[in-house]
Design a protein around this motif. Structure first.
Motif, PDB file in Angstrom:
ATOM      1  N   VAL A 124       0.851  -1.196   0.000  1.00  0.00           N
ATOM      2  CA  VAL A 124       0.000   0.000   0.000  1.00  0.00           C
ATOM      3  C   VAL A 124       0.884   1.242   0.000  1.00  0.00           C
ATOM      4  N   VAL A 125       0.593   2.157  -0.906  1.00  0.00           N
ATOM      5  CA  VAL A 125       1.232   3.473  -0.906  1.00  0.00           C
ATOM      6  C   VAL A 125       0.151   4.497  -0.571  1.00  0.00           C
ATOM      7  N   VAL A 126       0.427   5.350   0.394  1.00  0.00           N
ATOM      8  CA  VAL A 126      -0.527   6.375   0.815  1.00  0.00           C
ATOM      9  C   VAL A 126      -0.268   7.648   0.014  1.00  0.00           C
ATOM     10  N   SER A 127      -1.341   8.242  -0.483  1.00  0.00           N
ATOM     11  CA  SER A 127      -1.228   9.458  -1.292  1.00  0.00           C
ATOM     12  C   SER A 127      -2.121  10.546  -0.714  1.00  0.00           C
ATOM     13  N   PRO A 128      -1.596  11.753  -0.513  1.00  0.00           N
ATOM     14  CA  PRO A 128      -2.450  12.850  -0.045  1.00  0.00           C
ATOM     15  C   PRO A 128      -3.321  13.369  -1.180  1.00  0.00           C
ATOM     16  N   THR A 129      -4.504  13.805  -0.853  1.00  0.00           N
ATOM     17  CA  THR A 129      -5.372  14.415  -1.852  1.00  0.00           C
ATOM     18  C   THR A 129      -6.248  15.453  -1.176  1.00  0.00           C
ATOM     19  N   ASN A 130      -7.012  16.181  -1.980  1.00  0.00           N
ATOM     20  CA  ASN A 130      -7.919  17.173  -1.410  1.00  0.00           C
ATOM     21  C   ASN A 130      -9.258  16.519  -1.083  1.00  0.00           C
ATOM     22  N   THR A 131     -10.099  17.248  -0.401  1.00  0.00           N
ATOM     23  CA  THR A 131     -11.356  16.675   0.075  1.00  0.00           C
ATOM     24  C   THR A 131     -12.363  16.430  -1.043  1.00  0.00           C
ATOM     25  N   TYR A 132     -12.059  16.876  -2.266  1.00  0.00           N
ATOM     26  CA  TYR A 132     -12.916  16.584  -3.420  1.00  0.00           C
ATOM     27  C   TYR A 132     -12.409  15.364  -4.197  1.00  0.00           C
ATOM     28  N   PHE A 133     -11.313  14.783  -3.748  1.00  0.00           N
ATOM     29  CA  PHE A 133     -10.678  13.660  -4.443  1.00  0.00           C
ATOM     30  C   PHE A 133     -10.428  13.995  -5.910  1.00  0.00           C
ATOM     31  N   ALA A 134     -10.030  15.242  -6.157  1.00  0.00           N
ATOM     32  CA  ALA A 134      -9.705  15.700  -7.507  1.00  0.00           C
ATOM     33  C   ALA A 134      -8.191  15.666  -7.668  1.00  0.00           C
ATOM     34  N   LEU A 135      -7.702  14.763  -8.494  1.00  0.00           N
ATOM     35  CA  LEU A 135      -6.261  14.633  -8.673  1.00  0.00           C
ATOM     36  C   LEU A 135      -5.713  15.781  -9.516  1.00  0.00           C
TER      37      LEU A 135
ATOM     38  N   ALA B  85      -3.176  17.628 -12.312  1.00  0.00           N
ATOM     39  CA  ALA B  85      -2.740  17.230 -13.653  1.00  0.00           C
ATOM     40  C   ALA B  85      -1.495  16.348 -13.546  1.00  0.00           C
ATOM     41  N   PRO B  86      -1.386  15.349 -14.406  1.00  0.00           N
ATOM     42  CA  PRO B  86      -0.291  14.382 -14.267  1.00  0.00           C
ATOM     43  C   PRO B  86       1.101  14.952 -14.506  1.00  0.00           C
ATOM     44  N   TYR B  87       1.204  16.139 -15.119  1.00  0.00           N
ATOM     45  CA  TYR B  87       2.535  16.697 -15.362  1.00  0.00           C
ATOM     46  C   TYR B  87       3.088  17.425 -14.139  1.00  0.00           C
ATOM     47  N   LYS B  88       2.295  17.577 -13.084  1.00  0.00           N
ATOM     48  CA  LYS B  88       2.766  18.300 -11.906  1.00  0.00           C
ATOM     49  C   LYS B  88       3.671  17.415 -11.052  1.00  0.00           C
ATOM     50  N   SER B  89       4.263  18.029 -10.015  1.00  0.00           N
ATOM     51  CA  SER B  89       5.316  17.337  -9.268  1.00  0.00           C
ATOM     52  C   SER B  89       4.870  16.783  -7.927  1.00  0.00           C
ATOM     53  N   SER B  90       3.619  16.981  -7.555  1.00  0.00           N
ATOM     54  CA  SER B  90       3.162  16.509  -6.249  1.00  0.00           C
ATOM     55  C   SER B  90       3.130  14.987  -6.208  1.00  0.00           C
ATOM     56  N   ILE B  91       2.992  14.450  -5.011  1.00  0.00           N
ATOM     57  CA  ILE B  91       2.943  12.996  -4.849  1.00  0.00           C
ATOM     58  C   ILE B  91       1.740  12.412  -5.574  1.00  0.00           C
ATOM     59  N   SER B  92       0.577  13.037  -5.404  1.00  0.00           N
ATOM     60  CA  SER B  92      -0.621  12.494  -6.045  1.00  0.00           C
ATOM     61  C   SER B  92      -0.522  12.575  -7.569  1.00  0.00           C
ATOM     62  N   ALA B  93       0.062  13.654  -8.095  1.00  0.00           N
ATOM     63  CA  ALA B  93       0.247  13.760  -9.548  1.00  0.00           C
ATOM     64  C   ALA B  93       1.247  12.723 -10.044  1.00  0.00           C
TER      65      ALA B  93
ATOM     66  N   LEU C  61       1.901   9.766  -8.704  1.00  0.00           N
ATOM     67  CA  LEU C  61       1.277   8.442  -8.689  1.00  0.00           C
ATOM     68  C   LEU C  61       0.261   8.301  -9.823  1.00  0.00           C
ATOM     69  N   ARG C  62      -0.462   9.376 -10.113  1.00  0.00           N
ATOM     70  CA  ARG C  62      -1.396   9.325 -11.249  1.00  0.00           C
ATOM     71  C   ARG C  62      -0.638   9.061 -12.546  1.00  0.00           C
ATOM     72  N   ARG C  63       0.455   9.783 -12.734  1.00  0.00           N
ATOM     73  CA  ARG C  63       1.247   9.643 -13.962  1.00  0.00           C
ATOM     74  C   ARG C  63       1.851   8.242 -14.068  1.00  0.00           C
ATOM     75  N   ALA C  64       2.407   7.765 -12.958  1.00  0.00           N
ATOM     76  CA  ALA C  64       3.067   6.460 -12.984  1.00  0.00           C
ATOM     77  C   ALA C  64       2.068   5.313 -13.093  1.00  0.00           C
ATOM     78  N   GLY C  65       0.835   5.533 -12.641  1.00  0.00           N
ATOM     79  CA  GLY C  65      -0.171   4.480 -12.689  1.00  0.00           C
ATOM     80  C   GLY C  65      -0.920   4.389 -14.001  1.00  0.00           C
ATOM     81  N   ALA C  66      -0.672   5.333 -14.919  1.00  0.00           N
ATOM     82  CA  ALA C  66      -1.379   5.344 -16.202  1.00  0.00           C
ATOM     83  C   ALA C  66      -0.775   4.314 -17.157  1.00  0.00           C
ATOM     84  N   ARG C  67      -1.626   3.736 -17.981  1.00  0.00           N
ATOM     85  CA  ARG C  67      -1.182   2.814 -19.025  1.00  0.00           C
ATOM     86  C   ARG C  67      -0.903   3.604 -20.298  1.00  0.00           C
TER      87      ARG C  67
END
Length: 370
Positions: free
Chosen positions: A183-194, A196-204, A206-212
């Motif tokens: 399990v990897v824990v990822s911070p997000t906002n209360t709207y669960f809105a990720l 953009a994948p080009y950004k540098s945050s942890i959630s961005a 993980l989104r980028r790395a998890g894409a096919r």
């Protein structure tokens, strides 16, 4: 006979001149450093030892970061980092946004900060630059390397909790380089809105790395983003804010190829209306991490082998505005409570900087000491 006269000592820097250049940086931000005329700070930069690489803002940014790092932490240093755009994720923030965030550090209005606190903060940055210039040796000898060895990217620690010792690992690299983690824990906002994948945050990241993606890099499936949206829809949360501390669960998408099995998205960032800023409360982090362990216990036996390892970043220590110490304190409250009751989870932390890893190592190895 040739008489060689000693070089005259360098002329001491005038604080007012340095302060004027620091104020130029505050207005323009570090993304425009190369466009600014900063002759005094540039001269200080020329006398600094060369490092192994160059910062995006060149040697001048190195001087600024060195000066700010010498301010002793606390609100003064944090406000300086936001004012100049040196805090993580703030390089491209407009001057008004950086000033607003620095004012929040002191809990005052933007106008009061501009008239009173800002002059003090920037003045202290200038003072540190003057001191750096006064202590920098001028020599033709090669500069010493900053390290005599490569710092470890994975630190295996033994941490005392209650009457037992548990292993804890600190990883020092980007979160998408993790391997074989349940399990990897990822911070997000209360709207669960990720983001953009080009950004540098942890959630961005993980989104980028998890894409096919196809062989040319084209997006085939935005797996983590799509699953998180489906989770929000199933739980009646699309378009509205969830309670801080809520945890959503998705697969790891393409990260499954690296042995990552689940991503737990913890809602800790509360967007501030009509701004790009967030509020993060340490209590929400503690509550969210406690929920992570509750979900981990629920899901563990559904998998073969059972889920056991969990990796936590420093939630809220980026755009959320918490210091690394505040973030870790909130995290560890929940982690320690879970371990103290005898849970056998394999605990990991991930940070990008060795300075933060050093902090975590000091804190973890002092746990349980009288």
């Amino acid at each position: 006979m040739l008489i060689v006269m000693p070089s005259p000592p360098p002329h001491p820097l005038e604080h007012g001149v340095v302060l004027a250049e620091v104020r130029k940086v505050r207005r323009a931000g570090v993304v425009r450093l190369r466009e600014l005329a900063l002759p005094v700070v540039a001269e200080v930069a020329r006398d600094l030892p060369r490092g192994d690489g160059e910062l995006p803002g060149g040697p001048v940014e190195k001087v600024l970061r060195l000066a700010v790092s010498r301010m002793g932490g606390g609100t003064l240093q944090t406000a300086a980092e936001y004012s100049l755009g040196l805090a993580q994720g703030t390089r491209d923030w407009p001057a008004a946004d950086r000033r607003r965030r620095a004012a929040q550090v002191y809990g005052v209005s933007v106008e009061r900060f501009r008239k009173h606190h800002e002059f003090m903060v920037l003045g202290q940055v200038a003072e540190q630059i003057v001191q750096v210039a006064g202590r920098t040796p001028v020599t033709d000898a090669p500069a010493p390397a900053p390290y005599d060895r490569i710092p470890a990217a994975h630190r295996a620690l033994r941490v005392r909790v209650e009457r037992r010792t548990v292993p804890v690992t600190v990883h020092v690299h980007s979160v998408d380089l993790l391997r074989d983690m349940d399990v990897v824990v990822s911070p997000t906002n209360t709207y669960f809105a990720l983001p953009a994948p080009y950004k540098s945050s942890i959630s961005a990241t993980l989104r980028r790395a998890g894409a096919r993606r196809d062989p040319t890099g084209g997006l085939v499936e935005d797996r983590v983003h799509d699953e998180l949206g489906s989770w929000a829809a199933r739980h009646g949360a699309p378009g509205r804010a969830a309670l801080p501390g809520t945890v959503a669960v998705t697969s790891a998408g393409a990260l499954a190829d690296q042995g990552i099995r689940r991503i737990y998205h913890v809602a800790v960032a509360v967007p501030r209306p009509e701004t790009n800023d967030y509020d993060v409360q340490p209590a929400d982090i503690t509550r969210g991490v406690a929920r992570v362990f509750a979900l981990l216990a629920e899901e563990a036996r559904r998998y073969d082998p059972p889920l056991r390892s969990v990796c936590l970043p420093l939630l809220g220590a980026g755009r959320g505005g918490l210091t690394p110490l505040e973030s870790f304190g909130a995290l560890w409250t929940a982690v320690e409570a879970e371990l103290a009751r005898g849970a056998d989870w394999d605990i990991h932390f991930v940070v990008r900087r060795h300075a933060r890893a050093d902090l975590l190592e000091r804190l973890l190895t002092s746990v349980g000491e009288d």
